[in-house]
Design a protein around this motif. Sequence first.
Motif, mmCIF file in Angstrom:
data_model
loop_
_atom_site.group_PDB
_atom_site.id
_atom_site.type_symbol
_atom_site.label_atom_id
_atom_site.label_comp_id
_atom_site.label_asym_id
_atom_site.label_seq_id
_atom_site.Cartn_x
_atom_site.Cartn_y
_atom_site.Cartn_z
ATOM 1 N N LEU A 24 0.944 -1.344 0.003
ATOM 2 C CA LEU A 24 -0.062 0.026 -0.010
ATOM 3 C C LEU A 24 0.889 1.222 0.102
ATOM 4 O O LEU A 24 1.333 1.393 1.042
ATOM 5 C CB LEU A 24 -0.852 0.111 1.028
ATOM 6 C CG LEU A 24 -1.864 1.298 1.200
ATOM 7 C CD1 LEU A 24 -2.661 1.267 0.289
ATOM 8 C CD2 LEU A 24 -2.616 1.144 2.623
ATOM 9 N N ARG A 26 0.615 4.951 0.248
ATOM 10 C CA ARG A 26 -0.575 6.095 0.622
ATOM 11 C C ARG A 26 -0.239 7.319 -0.012
ATOM 12 O O ARG A 26 -1.071 8.102 -0.729
ATOM 13 C CB ARG A 26 -0.610 6.201 1.953
ATOM 14 C CG ARG A 26 -1.173 5.154 2.725
ATOM 15 C CD ARG A 26 -0.938 5.548 4.280
ATOM 16 N NE ARG A 26 -1.399 4.413 5.030
ATOM 17 C CZ ARG A 26 -2.709 3.790 5.176
ATOM 18 N NH1 ARG A 26 -3.686 4.668 4.568
ATOM 19 N NH2 ARG A 26 -3.035 2.753 5.837
ATOM 20 N N ASP A 63 -7.647 5.403 4.639
ATOM 21 C CA ASP A 63 -7.262 5.167 5.874
ATOM 22 C C ASP A 63 -8.017 4.144 6.681
ATOM 23 O O ASP A 63 -7.499 3.774 7.710
ATOM 24 C CB ASP A 63 -7.695 6.647 6.622
ATOM 25 C CG ASP A 63 -9.189 6.878 6.609
ATOM 26 O OD1 ASP A 63 -9.616 6.806 5.498
ATOM 27 O OD2 ASP A 63 -9.792 7.453 7.598
ATOM 28 N N ILE A 65 -7.512 1.155 5.457
ATOM 29 C CA ILE A 65 -6.850 -0.184 4.964
ATOM 30 C C ILE A 65 -5.356 -0.096 5.423
ATOM 31 O O ILE A 65 -4.801 1.056 5.517
ATOM 32 C CB ILE A 65 -7.127 -0.523 3.521
ATOM 33 C CG1 ILE A 65 -6.634 0.605 2.722
ATOM 34 C CG2 ILE A 65 -8.519 -0.981 3.321
ATOM 35 C CD1 ILE A 65 -6.681 0.451 1.118
ATOM 36 N N ARG A 66 -4.650 -1.192 5.681
ATOM 37 C CA ARG A 66 -3.287 -1.010 5.850
ATOM 38 C C ARG A 66 -2.703 -2.490 5.596
ATOM 39 O O ARG A 66 -3.334 -3.470 5.060
ATOM 40 C CB ARG A 66 -3.103 -1.196 7.510
ATOM 41 C CG ARG A 66 -3.447 0.073 8.201
ATOM 42 C CD ARG A 66 -3.204 -0.214 9.740
ATOM 43 N NE ARG A 66 -3.801 -1.350 10.472
ATOM 44 C CZ ARG A 66 -4.930 -1.576 10.720
ATOM 45 N NH1 ARG A 66 -5.986 -0.625 10.396
ATOM 46 N NH2 ARG A 66 -5.279 -2.722 11.436
ATOM 47 N N GLU A 67 -1.394 -2.404 5.221
ATOM 48 C CA GLU A 67 -0.578 -3.471 4.635
ATOM 49 C C GLU A 67 -0.987 -4.470 5.536
ATOM 50 O O GLU A 67 -0.832 -4.373 6.666
ATOM 51 C CB GLU A 67 1.026 -3.112 4.501
ATOM 52 C CG GLU A 67 1.249 -2.510 3.269
ATOM 53 C CD GLU A 67 2.678 -2.312 2.862
ATOM 54 O OE1 GLU A 67 3.248 -2.829 3.799
ATOM 55 O OE2 GLU A 67 2.919 -1.342 2.069
ATOM 56 N N ASP A 69 -3.561 -6.248 6.140
ATOM 57 C CA ASP A 69 -5.147 -6.437 6.628
ATOM 58 C C ASP A 69 -5.732 -7.582 5.223
ATOM 59 O O ASP A 69 -5.302 -7.844 4.259
ATOM 60 C CB ASP A 69 -5.894 -5.241 6.143
ATOM 61 C CG ASP A 69 -5.839 -4.258 7.170
ATOM 62 O OD1 ASP A 69 -5.259 -4.531 8.226
ATOM 63 O OD2 ASP A 69 -6.251 -3.331 6.937
#
Length: 94
Positions: A24, A26, A63, A65-67, A69
């Motif tokens: 991800l 950003r 915001d 989602i995160r690596e 997940d």
Amino acid sequence: MANENEYDSEHFPGNFYQGMILKLDRARGCGVVRSHSGKEIPFEFPFVAVVGAPIGGTMPGIDLIREGDIVGFDVGWTSRGLRITTIHPRDAAS
């Protein structure tokens, strides 16, 4: 035309495919999801919708989602090939 098993045979609740956010970025608003079967499929804002994200802004839902997940996702064909069109975070309302 590709067959469903090329993406994934495991389904996330809501009939989404299941995968993990592998990368991800950003700053650029793009990333890659690895499906349960191992296929890596890219996504790019603003061409992806995140379920549960507020409407508006340049990258709505980034915001959420995160690596790493585990997410549900849906795919579509574009001029650049197979891309993710929808990401459903595990904790988003169905």
